[in-house]
Design a protein around this motif. Structure first.
Motif, short mmCIF file in Angstrom:
data_model
loop_
_atom_site.label_atom_id
_atom_site.label_comp_id
_atom_site.label_asym_id
_atom_site.label_seq_id
_atom_site.Cartn_x
_atom_site.Cartn_y
_atom_site.Cartn_z
N SER A 144 59.97 -32.17 -29.48
CA SER A 144 60.71 -33.50 -29.51
C SER A 144 61.34 -33.98 -30.68
CB SER A 144 59.66 -34.83 -28.97
OG SER A 144 60.41 -35.94 -29.21
N THR A 145 62.59 -34.64 -30.77
CA THR A 145 62.95 -35.25 -31.87
C THR A 145 62.71 -36.68 -31.76
OG1 THR A 145 65.18 -35.73 -30.54
CG2 THR A 145 64.95 -33.73 -31.93
N GLY A 146 61.83 -37.07 -30.97
CA GLY A 146 61.24 -38.48 -31.00
C GLY A 146 60.99 -39.16 -29.74
N ASN A 147 61.83 -39.36 -28.85
CA ASN A 147 61.51 -40.10 -27.47
C ASN A 147 60.46 -39.41 -26.62
OD1 ASN A 147 62.79 -42.48 -28.18
ND2 ASN A 147 65.14 -41.88 -27.50
N THR A 148 60.74 -38.45 -26.75
CA THR A 148 59.74 -37.60 -25.76
C THR A 148 58.26 -37.57 -26.22
OG1 THR A 148 61.63 -36.24 -24.96
CG2 THR A 148 59.21 -35.30 -24.40
N SER A 149 58.43 -37.31 -27.54
CA SER A 149 56.91 -37.44 -28.21
C SER A 149 56.21 -38.68 -28.09
CB SER A 149 57.21 -36.85 -29.42
OG SER A 149 57.90 -37.89 -30.41
N ALA A 150 56.85 -39.80 -28.31
CA ALA A 150 56.49 -41.03 -28.07
C ALA A 150 55.95 -41.48 -26.51
CB ALA A 150 57.48 -42.22 -28.34
N SER A 151 56.64 -41.13 -25.79
CA SER A 151 56.60 -41.21 -24.39
C SER A 151 55.12 -40.40 -23.83
CB SER A 151 57.54 -40.93 -23.44
OG SER A 151 57.41 -41.31 -21.98
N MET A 152 55.36 -39.13 -24.19
CA MET A 152 54.22 -38.23 -23.91
C MET A 152 52.80 -38.59 -24.68
SD MET A 152 53.64 -34.01 -24.31
CE MET A 152 52.77 -34.33 -25.67
N ALA A 153 53.00 -39.04 -25.52
CA ALA A 153 51.76 -39.51 -26.24
C ALA A 153 51.15 -40.30 -25.80
CB ALA A 153 52.26 -39.71 -27.78
N ALA A 154 51.82 -41.50 -25.44
CA ALA A 154 51.23 -42.70 -24.46
C ALA A 154 50.83 -42.50 -23.12
CB ALA A 154 52.50 -43.75 -24.45
N TYR A 155 51.55 -41.71 -22.34
CA TYR A 155 51.07 -41.60 -21.26
C TYR A 155 49.84 -40.55 -20.95
CZ TYR A 155 54.56 -44.23 -18.80
OH TYR A 155 55.31 -45.10 -18.34
N ALA A 156 49.79 -39.55 -22.11
CA ALA A 156 48.69 -38.48 -21.92
C ALA A 156 47.46 -39.28 -22.48
CB ALA A 156 49.19 -37.49 -23.03
N ALA A 157 47.72 -40.15 -23.23
CA ALA A 157 46.39 -40.98 -23.87
C ALA A 157 46.08 -41.88 -22.63
CB ALA A 157 46.94 -42.08 -24.85
N ALA A 158 46.88 -42.41 -22.12
CA ALA A 158 46.73 -43.27 -20.79
C ALA A 158 45.80 -42.33 -19.69
CB ALA A 158 47.70 -43.95 -20.18
N ALA A 159 46.21 -41.19 -19.70
CA ALA A 159 45.68 -40.39 -18.57
C ALA A 159 44.27 -39.43 -19.22
CB ALA A 159 46.68 -39.17 -18.17
N GLY A 160 44.03 -39.71 -20.29
CA GLY A 160 42.84 -39.08 -20.80
C GLY A 160 43.12 -37.55 -21.06
N LEU A 161 44.34 -37.10 -21.29
CA LEU A 161 44.99 -35.80 -21.67
C LEU A 161 44.85 -35.55 -23.17
CD1 LEU A 161 47.50 -35.07 -18.91
CD2 LEU A 161 44.96 -34.69 -18.74
#
Length: 434
Positions: A142-159
């Protein structure tokens, strides 16, 4: 529940695969995959979608999962993790409309998403599929937005989120989000496209689920940007939908959504799609200039200050090219100066966005001047990211310190320089009245 499968997009192949197979490309021919369903759905769902806005159920409050019958790939809703993504507004931009040569212009602003970009629409679906597959780790380049989004949703999902990014080529605001959400972040001394090739091999070797835009479930989620847009317009399709072009996942998703909505009777016409690329990162534009003839020529060292679209070898280009053709769309490119000035004009409408988003207005200005978009056309421009994603860019533009990647100064055409005043009431009053 409809039966879903993964289908190769190449007409000569068209092979189907199981929905629970971990695939990003067709094992038979190498083509990209899309999620396919075995039957249409009823337009009577329009009323269901509207009624869900009154519901407090988490799935109904999501501007993605509210429309779940239009992408029914899951068989267990407990796999869904929602941060109430979607629900992004349509905003009138009169100053921007005049600048773009239009009588009226409406922005669909994805910067209102939980992590500030359109990526959240797709990420909630990608993470749901990761949980369904019992994955423990997810990754993206990621150059930015994908990483921010994936990090948030992975954290919420316990991944466990793993992020790979070009060293030194990312907005600090976006990187800060990924760090805050607990992602392990690897800064690689290579460009986006080189890193993606490496990480795809790494993911297969280590059993990591990839959540870049070649993931077909990401595309299913990003379809809802258009679905929600049509719902907000009482299912009246516009003449044009204009969006920035980077890795071209949104172009692929928008076209797929429009085709499906039109085929199922939700909308009565197909809007034309306009894809706008930054001049230094415009391989899709160059391909379109050859009318899709010959090989797609990647750019080895893409350059643009609009980091969200600084991609020289977009993986989704075959899907995107199909959608541009089907919609009778166009592809345009714009300069760094045109992006910067368009961004300032969007701001004067009281609407903030990241630099890549402003490519839409810059492109619209060129397309109206060329007579491709009529002045009285019904146009929706998609703003992909929040104004706070790259504040350094904004400050440097307004203070006359912004430079293009080649070192050429970008003129502060619509600059709004801060005024330094002494601690003196009369002189401050004079400066205010000047």
């Amino acid at each position: 529940m409809l039966t879903a499968s993964l289908r190769c997009i190449r007409e000569a192949c068209g092979e189907h695969f199981g929905i629970e197979e971990v695939l990003y490309n067709c094992p038979k021919c190498g083509g990209l995959l899309e999620v396919a369903y075995d039957a249409p759905v009823s337009v009577q769902l329009k009323e269901t979608f509207r009624n869900r806005r009154l519901s407090n159920a988490p799935l109904d409050q999501s501007g993605v999962w509210r429309y779940r019958e239009l992408f029914p790939f899951l068989d267990d809703w407990s796999n869904v993790v929602t941060l109430r993504e979607g629900n992004t507004p349509l905003l009138e931009g009169p100053v921007a409309a005049a600048y773009g040569g239009l009588d009226r212009l409406i922005f669909k602003h994805q910067g209102f998403n939980p992590t500030g970009s359109f990526k959240d629409n797709g990420m909630t679906c990608g993470v749901a599929q990761a949980r369904r597959l019992k994955m423990k780790r997810v990754a993206c380049v990621s150059t930015g937005n994908t990483s921010a989004s994936m990090a948030a949703y992975a954290a919420a999902a316990g991944l466990e989120p793993l992020i790979f990014l070009p060293h030194g080529n990312i907005s600090i605001g976006k990187l800060a989000q990924a760090l805050e959400y607990g992602a392990r972040t690897f800064q690689v001394e290579a460009n986006f496209d080189e890193i993606l090739a490496l990480v795809r091999v790494l993911a297969e070797r280590l059993g990591i689920y990839m959540l870049n835009s070649m993931n077909p479930f990401r595309i299913e989620g990003q379809k809802t940007i258009v679905i929600e847009m049509m719902d907000q317009r009482d299912w009246l399709a516009p003449d044009w939908i204009v969006l920035p072009g980077g890795n071209l996942g949104n172009t692929s998703a928008f076209g797929k959504a429009l085709r499906e909505l039109h085929a199922q009777g939700f909308i009565d016409k197909m809007p034309r799609i306009g894809v706008i690329q930054a001049e230094g990162s415009a391989p899709f534009y160059e391909f379109s200039q050859r009318h899709g003839q010959g090989e797609f020529r990647a750019i080895a060292k893409p350059e643009t200050l609009a980091t969200a679209i600084r991609i020289g070898d977009p993986v989704s280009w075959p899907k995107a090219w199909h959608e541009v053709q089907v919609s009778n769309g166009v592809v345009e490119k714009v300069t760094e100066q045109e992006i910067a000035d368009a961004k300032a004009q969007i701001g004067l409408s009281g609407i903030g966005c990241e630099p890549a988003s402003a490519a839409t207005l810059a492109g619209i200005r060129k397309l109206t001047a060329a007579g491709i978009i009529a002045h009285d056309a019904d146009v929706i421009a998609v703003l992909t990211g929040n104004v706070l994603k790259d504040t350094d860019y904004i400050y440097r533009y307004h203070t006359g310190k912004l430079e293009a990647p080649n070192g050429i100064e970008i003129a502060s055409t619509y600059g709004n320089q801060p005024i330094i005043v002494p601690n003196d009431l009369d002189r401050i009053a004079g400066a205010v009245e000047r």
